[in-house]
Design an enzyme around this catalytic site. Structure first.
Site, PDB file in Angstrom:
ATOM      1  N   GLY A  11      75.561 -54.684  38.575  1.00  0.00           N
ATOM      2  CA  GLY A  11      74.256 -55.041  38.020  1.00  0.00           C
ATOM      3  C   GLY A  11      73.218 -54.002  38.406  1.00  0.00           C
ATOM      4  N   ASP A  12      72.006 -54.156  37.850  1.00  0.00           N
ATOM      5  CA  ASP A  12      70.894 -53.237  38.138  1.00  0.00           C
ATOM      6  C   ASP A  12      71.201 -51.792  37.754  1.00  0.00           C
ATOM      7  OD1 ASP A  12      69.557 -55.436  39.358  1.00  0.00           O
ATOM      8  OD2 ASP A  12      70.752 -55.094  41.153  1.00  0.00           O
ATOM      9  N   GLY A  16      68.241 -52.929  31.117  1.00  0.00           N
ATOM     10  CA  GLY A  16      66.980 -53.318  30.471  1.00  0.00           C
ATOM     11  C   GLY A  16      66.375 -52.139  29.723  1.00  0.00           C
ATOM     12  N   LYS A  17      66.339 -50.999  30.396  1.00  0.00           N
ATOM     13  CA  LYS A  17      65.762 -49.796  29.784  1.00  0.00           C
ATOM     14  C   LYS A  17      66.563 -49.356  28.561  1.00  0.00           C
ATOM     15  CE  LYS A  17      65.827 -45.115  29.544  1.00  0.00           C
ATOM     16  NZ  LYS A  17      65.203 -43.977  30.189  1.00  0.00           N
ATOM     17  N   ASN A  37      68.615 -65.650  37.216  1.00  0.00           N
ATOM     18  CA  ASN A  37      68.978 -65.136  38.548  1.00  0.00           C
ATOM     19  C   ASN A  37      68.812 -63.632  38.665  1.00  0.00           C
ATOM     20  OD1 ASN A  37      71.094 -65.210  36.679  1.00  0.00           O
ATOM     21  ND2 ASN A  37      72.662 -65.052  38.225  1.00  0.00           N
ATOM     22  N   HIS A  40      65.588 -57.865  34.487  1.00  0.00           N
ATOM     23  CA  HIS A  40      65.524 -56.510  33.960  1.00  0.00           C
ATOM     24  C   HIS A  40      64.132 -55.993  34.215  1.00  0.00           C
ATOM     25  CE1 HIS A  40      69.220 -56.621  31.869  1.00  0.00           C
ATOM     26  NE2 HIS A  40      68.845 -57.465  30.941  1.00  0.00           N
ATOM     27  N   THR A 127      70.742 -66.110  44.490  1.00  0.00           N
ATOM     28  CA  THR A 127      69.298 -65.991  44.300  1.00  0.00           C
ATOM     29  C   THR A 127      68.655 -67.381  44.255  1.00  0.00           C
ATOM     30  OG1 THR A 127      69.533 -66.016  41.902  1.00  0.00           O
ATOM     31  CG2 THR A 127      69.490 -63.855  42.972  1.00  0.00           C
ATOM     32  N   ARG A 304      64.398 -58.466  47.517  1.00  0.00           N
ATOM     33  CA  ARG A 304      65.126 -58.046  48.714  1.00  0.00           C
ATOM     34  C   ARG A 304      65.764 -56.661  48.515  1.00  0.00           C
ATOM     35  NH1 ARG A 304      70.049 -62.535  48.394  1.00  0.00           N
ATOM     36  NH2 ARG A 304      70.474 -62.085  46.216  1.00  0.00           N
ATOM     37  N   PRO A 305      65.872 -55.891  49.616  1.00  0.00           N
ATOM     38  CA  PRO A 305      66.445 -54.553  49.502  1.00  0.00           C
ATOM     39  C   PRO A 305      67.886 -54.613  49.031  1.00  0.00           C
ATOM     40  CG  PRO A 305      65.985 -55.117  51.823  1.00  0.00           C
ATOM     41  CD  PRO A 305      65.449 -56.227  50.978  1.00  0.00           C
TER      42      PRO A 305
HETATM   43  P1  GDP Z   1      69.131 -53.880  34.827  1.00  0.00           P
HETATM   44  O1  GDP Z   1      69.190 -55.237  35.416  1.00  0.00           O
HETATM   45  O2  GDP Z   1      70.505 -53.307  34.588  1.00  0.00           O
HETATM   46  O3  GDP Z   1      68.247 -53.761  33.645  1.00  0.00           O
HETATM   47  O4  GDP Z   1      68.543 -52.940  35.928  1.00  0.00           O
HETATM   48  P2  GDP Z   1      67.106 -52.925  36.618  1.00  0.00           P
HETATM   49  O5  GDP Z   1      66.089 -53.663  35.898  1.00  0.00           O
HETATM   50  O6  GDP Z   1      67.324 -53.195  38.061  1.00  0.00           O
HETATM   51  O7  GDP Z   1      66.796 -51.399  36.379  1.00  0.00           O
HETATM   52  C1  GDP Z   1      66.858 -50.496  37.344  1.00  0.00           C
HETATM   53  C2  GDP Z   1      65.526 -49.873  37.649  1.00  0.00           C
HETATM   54  O8  GDP Z   1      65.641 -48.520  37.352  1.00  0.00           O
HETATM   55  C3  GDP Z   1      64.308 -50.344  36.888  1.00  0.00           C
HETATM   56  O9  GDP Z   1      63.211 -50.322  37.779  1.00  0.00           O
HETATM   57  C4  GDP Z   1      64.150 -49.311  35.787  1.00  0.00           C
HETATM   58  O10 GDP Z   1      62.821 -49.138  35.379  1.00  0.00           O
HETATM   59  C5  GDP Z   1      64.637 -48.094  36.462  1.00  0.00           C
HETATM   60  N1  GDP Z   1      65.292 -47.118  35.619  1.00  0.00           N
HETATM   61  C6  GDP Z   1      66.123 -47.299  34.544  1.00  0.00           C
HETATM   62  N2  GDP Z   1      66.593 -46.118  34.120  1.00  0.00           N
HETATM   63  C7  GDP Z   1      66.087 -45.175  34.956  1.00  0.00           C
HETATM   64  C8  GDP Z   1      66.235 -43.765  35.062  1.00  0.00           C
HETATM   65  O11 GDP Z   1      66.953 -43.121  34.307  1.00  0.00           O
HETATM   66  N3  GDP Z   1      65.569 -43.157  36.083  1.00  0.00           N
HETATM   67  C9  GDP Z   1      64.779 -43.817  36.961  1.00  0.00           C
HETATM   68  N4  GDP Z   1      64.162 -43.139  37.925  1.00  0.00           N
HETATM   69  N5  GDP Z   1      64.618 -45.149  36.897  1.00  0.00           N
HETATM   70  C10 GDP Z   1      65.268 -45.806  35.912  1.00  0.00           C
END
Ligand code: GDP
Length: 424
Positions: A11-12, A16-17, A37, A40, A127, A304-305
């Site tokens: 995950g993470d 989302g992007k 839970n 994005h 969570t 959380r970290p």
């Molecule tokens: P998701 O749950 O898969 O959508 O992941 P997150 O929401 O935790 O996204 C990861 C974080 O990385 C978010 O704060 C995004 O804005 C950021 N993010 C996504 N792509 C990139 C990237 O290519 N570079 C950087 N620096 N940040 C990114």
């Protein structure tokens, strides 16, 4: 054409992007599993948003955002998020909720907390959004679908039956206050009011949309390694994180999913408990965490970290395979620009033997990482728009990873914004 955007890791990964970016050319965006839970994080012209329930398409005027039947729908969270988005200047998004989606009940959240308390040091690191109790009830056939809110008599009768068993646990296992039928019923009536304007037969809607040639995006939550069947069981989530489940959780034919974009992060991070072979600690981890993502690697829901690690070829290759990947989106690569050298985990050593196949949980606990070290590129690659302009060492890193995972990297994300993307 239906495309899925899913994660290969824990995950993470930045789904989302990527969803937000692909949504530009989509008509419909569907959430098909999971609940509030995970979150994005999306950065766009309106600001920075952490969405937990709304699909990432809500920022576009031309898209319809759908909460599919496979989602664990927390109605007050949905309602609050919708209002927040509108209050911050986003034009009121068009949202549909499946009449077959099930409702996260107020007591699911309580049971999640009580069970984690009871487990103490052996907890899952939940969570506490009620997801595990929700899916347990769904498959035990004592959950509530959204459409049931509209049949008051049968709803109340069923509620009384379900609460009887819940109260036995509350009294004898958790020693907590008991639930009252009338109170929960009243709450469900408030839920009905919040959800009613959006409820429809989503699978029928999508069937027609497919026949009209609409572009549909399925938006996954978490990643392959958190899948209840194919992930690191039992340290997984409670609904399938795989693109294949998109067909079920949205109610569409499986053969319509023509493209599976698997998001793979250029390093590793994980939340919650469970084996994490390429994990790093101390100052090395702190620095990556601080520089990671957009403003650090901290949970979008809990703050959380996150646990940090180097890129894991074994886990990512498996994660991509089990998704049925057609395209890899390789994300957050810009973050690694500070490193002189970048370790990459290319194998697991288990009982003295090195393997590149991702094992089951018992063996995974024993695995030690085998690292290869690649040279860093020591520059900021944000703003670069073509593959050729990337520094040579950066291209080498991408090509090394691509070879190890065995799926084509067709998109490279080098920043959090919509336009921070390199097509290959
Ligand atoms: P998701 O749950 O898969 O959508 O992941 P997150 O929401 O935790 O996204 C990861 C974080 O990385 C978010 O704060 C995004 O804005 C950021 N993010 C996504 N792509 C990139 C990237 O290519 N570079 C950087 N620096 N940040 C990114």
């Amino acid at each position: 054409m239906v495309k899925a955007v899913v994660g290969a890791n824990w995950g993470d990964e930045g789904k989302g992007k990527i969803t937000d970016m692909l949504a530009r050319e989509a008509d419909i965006i569907v959430r098909f599993q999971g609940g509030a839970n995970a979150g994005h994080t999306i950065v766009n012209n309106y600001g920075k948003f952490a969405l937990h329930t709304l699909p990432s398409g809500v920022f576009y005027n031309h898209t319809t955002s759908i909460i599919g039947n496979g989602v664990a729908l927390n109605i007050p969270v949905f309602f609050k998020e919708y209002q927040e988005v509108v209050e911050r200047g986003v034009p009121a998004p068009k949202v549909l909720i499946s009449d077959r989606a099930q409702i996260v009940m107020p007591y699911h959240i309580l049971f999640d907390q009580y069970e984690e308390e009871r487990l103490g040091g052996k907890s899952f690191g939940s969570t506490k959004s009620g997801i595990a109790p929700f899916y347990s009830d769904k498959y035990a056939k004592i959950g509530f679908q959204v459409n049931e809110l509209f049949f008051e008599d049968t709803l109340k009768e069923k509620l009384a039956r379900v609460l009887e068993t819940k109260n036995v646990l509350l009294e004898h296992l958790y020693h907590k206050p008991l639930l009252k039928v009338d109170e929960i019923f009243e709450e469900l009536m408030r839920y009905r009011e919040m959800a009613a304007p959006y409820v429809c037969d989503v699978s029928a809607y999508l069937w027609n949309a497919i026949r009209e040639g609409k572009q549909i995006l399925l938006e996954g939550q978490l990643g392959s390694l958190k899948d209840p069947d194919h992930g690191i069981y039992p340290m997984v989530t409670s609904s399938s994180t795989l693109a294949a489940f998109g067909a079920i959780g949205a109610g569409i034919p499986p053969y319509e999913i023509g493209k599976i974009v698997t998001v793979v992060k250029a390093y590793s991070s994980a939340v919650g408990a469970g084996a994490f072979v390429s994990e790093i600690f101390g100052e090395e981890a702190d620095e990556l965490r601080r520089r990671g993502g957009d403003g650090g690697e901290y949970g979008a829901t809990t703050g959380r970290p996150r646990r940090m690690g180097w890129f894991d070829c074994v886990a990512s290759r498996y994660g991509c395979r089990i998704q049925g990947t057609t395209d890899v989106a390789f994300t957050v690569l810009d973050v690694l620009g500070y490193l002189d050298e970048i370790p990459v985990c290319t194998g697991y050593e288990i009982d003295g033997k090195v393997t590149t196949d991702f094992p089951t949980t018992g063996l995974l606990e024993k695995a030690k990482p085998v690292f290869e070290v690649l040279p860093g590129w020591k520059t900021d690659i944000r703003g670069i728009r073509t593959y050729e302009e990337l520094p040579e060492n950066c291209r080498n890193y991408i090509e090394f990873v691509e070879k190890k995972i065995g799926f084509p990297i067709t998109m490279i994300s080098n920043g959090p914004g919509r336009d921070d993307i390199i097509y290959r």
